[in-house]
Design a protein around this motif. Sequence first.
Motif, mmCIF file in Angstrom:
data_model
loop_
_atom_site.group_PDB
_atom_site.id
_atom_site.type_symbol
_atom_site.label_atom_id
_atom_site.label_comp_id
_atom_site.label_asym_id
_atom_site.label_seq_id
_atom_site.Cartn_x
_atom_site.Cartn_y
_atom_site.Cartn_z
ATOM 1 N N GLU A 83 -8.696 -47.709 -41.762
ATOM 2 C CA GLU A 83 -9.749 -46.920 -41.128
ATOM 3 C C GLU A 83 -10.853 -46.538 -42.107
ATOM 4 N N GLN A 84 -10.606 -46.703 -43.405
ATOM 5 C CA GLN A 84 -11.621 -46.387 -44.414
ATOM 6 C C GLN A 84 -12.418 -47.624 -44.844
ATOM 7 N N GLY A 93 -2.517 -35.658 -31.724
ATOM 8 C CA GLY A 93 -3.276 -36.793 -32.234
ATOM 9 C C GLY A 93 -2.538 -38.113 -32.184
ATOM 10 N N TYR A 94 -1.232 -38.099 -31.832
ATOM 11 C CA TYR A 94 -0.441 -39.322 -31.838
ATOM 12 C C TYR A 94 0.377 -39.411 -30.545
ATOM 13 N N ARG A 137 -3.199 -41.909 -43.896
ATOM 14 C CA ARG A 137 -4.406 -41.081 -43.846
ATOM 15 C C ARG A 137 -5.050 -41.043 -42.469
ATOM 16 N N LEU A 138 -4.387 -41.642 -41.492
ATOM 17 C CA LEU A 138 -4.903 -41.592 -40.133
ATOM 18 C C LEU A 138 -4.806 -40.183 -39.563
ATOM 19 N N LYS A 139 -5.834 -39.762 -38.867
ATOM 20 C CA LYS A 139 -5.831 -38.455 -38.209
ATOM 21 C C LYS A 139 -5.357 -38.541 -36.762
ATOM 22 N N SER A 140 -5.429 -39.736 -36.184
ATOM 23 C CA SER A 140 -4.914 -39.972 -34.832
ATOM 24 C C SER A 140 -4.579 -41.444 -34.717
#
Length: 338
Positions: A239-240, A315-316, A210-213
Amino acid sequence: MISLQRCTILWGSADIHDDDPQVRIVDNCVYLPYSHGGVWGLFSSDGRPVLEAIDFREGVHVPGDQRLPDGGRIDVAAAEGSDSTYIYVGRVNFHYGHFLVNTLPRFWNISKIKTPNTKILYHGPMSVEQIFSTPYVNTIFSMLGLAPRDFVRFASPTKIKHVVVPKTSFEEQRAGFAKYKTLCYDIGRRISHNKGLSENIETLYFSKTRLKSAVGIITNEIEVEEYMREKGARIVYPEQLSFEEQLQLMSAADNIIASAGSFLHTSIFCPPRNITCLNVTEQINSNYTIIDRLNRNSAGYYYPTAMQVLPQQDGYLTARYLPEARAVAEKLFEISKS
């Protein structure tokens, strides 16, 4: 036939020191404020950087932005002056992994050397208020009894009469000191005492799906996640979670499985952990090994030899594809139980 190779080669070194890092008192130095793309740091009046104030990588090179060009000098006469004594803690970096291995290690003796009126001098682009608005930083600093009023930075070149510079207790990709473990374990113990631990988790899987970057991703990691869920592992997305939640979950887990990521550094705040890591390269970044050795983790890093490198994605920094991901997940799960 799935080939899952145990990683044994380090990128960097991982020495452990039981002695204390050095503490140096620097007199009559000049503080150049942080400047992205420019020169910043602590310097003697002749332009030499204060080496104890620098975070070396692999213990070798002075970063280019913390040394003056050849022949460069500082206009000391034009600098403002301060007669106060400060404690210098380097650049405060709010990226989670860099905060843990670059910033926090400077605080290993802060409770002994700081007086109520001694200010903590730092570098960085963020104001004190911005620093403390980062939740995990706020939590960690509050556990050390620190508040925004304790920190200061200068906006212009400043002559400083006395600066206390504790050398870092974590040399990135080179070495760790027992004092760093003591510092982090005490922070973790205080948080656990405040929150309490009421559950036991057999297997915990940290997922990046679920990471966006991020520094890197496995584009089909969802297949690994689904297998772990089917086997009864608890799936979490770091990250959550708050820092306290990550620490509590990691402390409660008998087995931890994850692909390499800075969230694994959280183990330094916990009792010794059992960690099975899906490594995306054949070498282990030695920061992980330093933390494992300091914390006495039972940790294994495994590289799937069929891993494919993909073109960079938005983003990566890196992207990879894992052939036969479910079969790899099965092997990782079996290893974690052995």
